[in-house]
Scaffold this motif. Structure first.
Motif, short mmCIF file in Angstrom:
data_model
loop_
_atom_site.label_atom_id
_atom_site.label_comp_id
_atom_site.label_asym_id
_atom_site.label_seq_id
_atom_site.Cartn_x
_atom_site.Cartn_y
_atom_site.Cartn_z
N MET A 162 0.76 -1.31 -0.05
CA MET A 162 0.01 0.12 0.01
C MET A 162 1.00 1.24 0.02
N ASP A 176 1.06 4.17 -2.79
CA ASP A 176 0.94 5.88 -2.51
C ASP A 176 2.00 6.49 -3.08
N PRO A 200 -5.52 2.88 -5.33
CA PRO A 200 -5.94 1.51 -4.75
C PRO A 200 -7.40 0.91 -4.91
N ILE A 230 -8.07 -4.80 -1.07
CA ILE A 230 -7.21 -5.65 -0.85
C ILE A 230 -7.86 -6.95 -0.81
N TYR A 284 -7.30 -1.66 7.52
CA TYR A 284 -7.86 -1.21 6.19
C TYR A 284 -9.24 -1.06 5.93
#
Ligand code: ADP
Ligand code: MG
Length: 254
Positions: A159, A163, A175, A178, A201
């Motif tokens: 992640m 970024d 994103p 997940i 998350y």
């Protein structure tokens, strides 16, 4: 066209399996799809039943352009039409350099690709140049993990990489979420890690989770889409990938 990267910093967590599951769901639904096999191991290319052709993704990265893309694009044996592969190659490892010189080569190459609704980029298990090149070409990134300790830590690193790329060369990358793979119903350790992922998350954790089922490996071994594989487990996996595809296609397109 939506360009979706499937990535993780770990091998064996299910990037290729998720890519193939999404491709199977897309084929079932008539979503015209190109799978870009960026992993030098070429697992996706093999599971999609591709016979060797003149070009491959290394040639595209060497010299991105209409000719190299055309030479590397081959229909999957899964169907007569609707699913193509930009064939993988061991030689793509030569492009796994860590400096970001050339990082926009796939993005540039995909500007010659128009006949698809969806492009799935199956990334290698690293943070190296190939994954960065793959994600720079993407609109969305799906991070794949298993619900285990080391895999959960690797999600954080993935992640952060997404970024960082967003602030650099990956101008359209966001994103998607997940995807959690190989989930077993009765594992206490997994239940703990799933809770941890959800706490960390929140809405980025995609549902449904992908269950661990031997049918997935059987379909892959036979170079068949999971939607065509018999049995209740394959049907359950198919529904799972249908829902993950729905989620991906809700992202804005180019
Ligand atoms: N949900 C699942 N159920 C059963 N086997 C799985 C599942 N996901 C992955 N596998 C198997 O685990 C191995 C590694 O998965 P793979 O998709 O190749 O991972 P990666 O691309 O991240 O290296 C493969 O043999 C694959 O068939
Ligand atoms: Mg793989």
């Amino acid at each position: 066209m939506l360009v979706l990267g499937v990535c993780s910093l770990k091998g064996g967590v299910g990037k290729t399996s998720v890519t193939l599951g999404l491709a199977s769901a897309a084929l079932e639904r008539g979503v015209r799809t190109l799978v870009v096999d960026l992993d030098p191991q070429g697992d996706a290319t093999m599971a999609l039943g591709v016979r060797p052709i003149a070009g491959d993704v290394a040639g595209v990265l060497d010299e991105p352009g209409e000719a190299s893309v055309r030479a590397a694009t081959v229909p999957s044996s899964w169907a007569d039409e609707g699913l193509d592969v930009l064939a993988g190659s061991e030689r793509s490892a030569l492009h796994d350099r860590l400096d970001d010189h050339d990082v926009d080569r796939l993005r540039f190459a995909l500007s010659w690709v128009q006949a698809y609704d969806l492009v799935l980029v199956d990334c290698p298990p690293s943070l190296g140049g190939l994954t960065r090149t793959g994600l720079t070409a993407c609109d969305r990134a799906m991070v794949v993990t298993e619900p285990g300790l080391f895999a959960v830590m690797a999600v954080g690193r993935a992640m952060r990489t997404i970024d960082e790329l967003r602030r650099g060369p990956a101008v359209s990358l966001q994103p998607l979420g997940i995807a959690i793979n190989r989930v077993r119903a009765r594992s206490l350790e997994q239940a703990y890690r799933l809770e941890e992922l959800q706490n960390l998350y929140g809405p980025l954790v995609l549902s449904p989770f992908v269950p661990e089922r031997a049918a997935l490996q059987q379909a892959q071994g036979a170079a068949q889409p999971v939607h065509a594989w018999p049995g209740a487990a394959a049907a359950e996996l198919s529904r799972t990938f249908d829902q993950l595809l729905d989620r991906a296609l809700r992202a804005p397109r180019r």
